[in-house]
Design a protein around this motif. Structure first.
Motif, PDB file in Angstrom:
ATOM      1  N   SER A  97       0.834  -1.206   0.000  1.00 15.76           N
ATOM      2  CA  SER A  97       0.000   0.000   0.000  1.00 15.76           C
ATOM      3  C   SER A  97       0.863   1.250   0.000  1.00 15.76           C
ATOM      4  O   SER A  97       2.013   1.238   0.477  1.00 15.76           O
ATOM      5  N   VAL A  98       0.304   2.330  -0.555  1.00 15.66           N
ATOM      6  CA  VAL A  98       0.896   3.668  -0.505  1.00 15.66           C
ATOM      7  C   VAL A  98      -0.246   4.602  -0.131  1.00 15.66           C
ATOM      8  O   VAL A  98      -1.192   4.757  -0.899  1.00 15.66           O
ATOM      9  N   SER A  99      -0.175   5.228   1.043  1.00 16.98           N
ATOM     10  CA  SER A  99      -1.318   6.012   1.529  1.00 16.98           C
ATOM     11  C   SER A  99      -0.841   7.236   2.299  1.00 16.98           C
ATOM     12  O   SER A  99       0.302   7.301   2.770  1.00 16.98           O
ATOM     13  N   TRP A 100      -1.749   8.180   2.436  1.00 16.64           N
ATOM     14  CA  TRP A 100      -1.505   9.417   3.178  1.00 16.64           C
ATOM     15  C   TRP A 100      -2.014   9.238   4.604  1.00 16.64           C
ATOM     16  O   TRP A 100      -3.163   8.854   4.815  1.00 16.64           O
ATOM     17  N   ASN A 101      -1.161   9.479   5.603  1.00 12.53           N
ATOM     18  CA  ASN A 101      -1.563   9.249   6.989  1.00 12.53           C
ATOM     19  C   ASN A 101      -1.856  10.532   7.760  1.00 12.53           C
ATOM     20  O   ASN A 101      -1.980  10.503   8.985  1.00 12.53           O
ATOM     21  N   SER A 163       9.083  -2.951  -7.135  1.00  9.36           N
ATOM     22  CA  SER A 163       7.664  -3.220  -6.896  1.00  9.36           C
ATOM     23  C   SER A 163       6.993  -1.864  -6.725  1.00  9.36           C
ATOM     24  O   SER A 163       7.351  -1.105  -5.814  1.00  9.36           O
ATOM     25  N   CYS A 164       6.030  -1.525  -7.580  1.00  6.23           N
ATOM     26  CA  CYS A 164       5.554  -0.140  -7.678  1.00  6.23           C
ATOM     27  C   CYS A 164       4.038  -0.027  -7.578  1.00  6.23           C
ATOM     28  O   CYS A 164       3.302  -0.977  -7.858  1.00  6.23           O
ATOM     29  N   MET A 165       3.604   1.177  -7.206  1.00  6.23           N
ATOM     30  CA  MET A 165       2.202   1.582  -7.222  1.00  6.23           C
ATOM     31  C   MET A 165       2.130   3.044  -7.640  1.00  6.23           C
ATOM     32  O   MET A 165       3.067   3.808  -7.393  1.00  6.23           O
TER      33      MET A 165
END
Length: 204
Positions: A97-101, A163-165
């Protein structure tokens, strides 16, 4: 034997063969029966003099801050997954995952079954941050544009594939807009209080 009748020679040969059975291959085989593999489970019998059995190590490639599996194997006599050695490039980590916290963009990934010394995170193809081998997550600050975010495993033999998003900062913009709106509301309220205070003083 040459002086005996031919039928008598045949009878003698048959009699001699009856007393000398041919060797058989009983007990000797180049392959194992299929049922030996069907009974395989997570327990492997130890070949050490003391006997006993090995269990799989309690090791999760996605869990952060773990003791290396090799150390667990030495101390608990358990079995690790099939890790490659340091003289081979690492396998590809699994970016989850790539997310804003709320303050940073945070990545979460799982370790490949390879020997890893560190991880590199790239943003838009440029190296952004490095993380320790026992880390499975990390913050890389703010990202204001839609861009590709990748994680790469590293060891002494080289780097893994990426490994990318794709990261889309829509949550970031929503939060920023909320903060700006709240700040403007506070300033308007403060200005209204000051005006009311000045009007009351002028009346007095």
């Amino acid at each position: 034997m040459r002086n005996l009748p031919f039928p008598l020679v045949i009878l003698c040969l048959v009699s001699i063969r009856g007393y000398c059975p041919l060797p058989t291959t009983s007990g000797v085989s180049g392959t194992f029966p299929q049922e030996d593999y069907d009974d395989y489970d997570d327990t492997v019998t130890s070949l050490s003099p003391g006997g006993g059995s090995f269990q799989r190590c309690d090791y999760n490639p996605c869990r952060e801050g773990q003791i290396p599996c090799a150390n667990l194997s030495d101390s608990n006599h358990c079995l690790c997954p099939g890790f490659t050695l340091y003289d081979e490039r690492p396998g590809v980590p699994d970016l989850k995952s790539v997310s804003w916290n709320g303050s940073d963009v945070v990545l979460r990934w799982c370790e490949p079954y390879s020997q890893v010394t560190s991880y590199i995170v790239t943003v838009g193809g440029q190296e952004k941050q490095r993380f320790r081998r026992d880390q499975r997550s990390g913050a890389v600050g703010e990202i204001n544009n839609i861009t590709e975010v990748c994680v790469i495993a590293v060891n002494d033999a080289g780097q893994s594939d990426r490994s990318c998003m794709m990261y889309q900062p829509k949550d970031n913009w929503a939060l920023t807009a909320g903060l700006i709106g709240g700040a403007l509301g506070f300033l308007l309220l403060l200005l209204l209080v000051i005006l009311l205070w000045r009007c009351s003083r002028q009346r007095k």
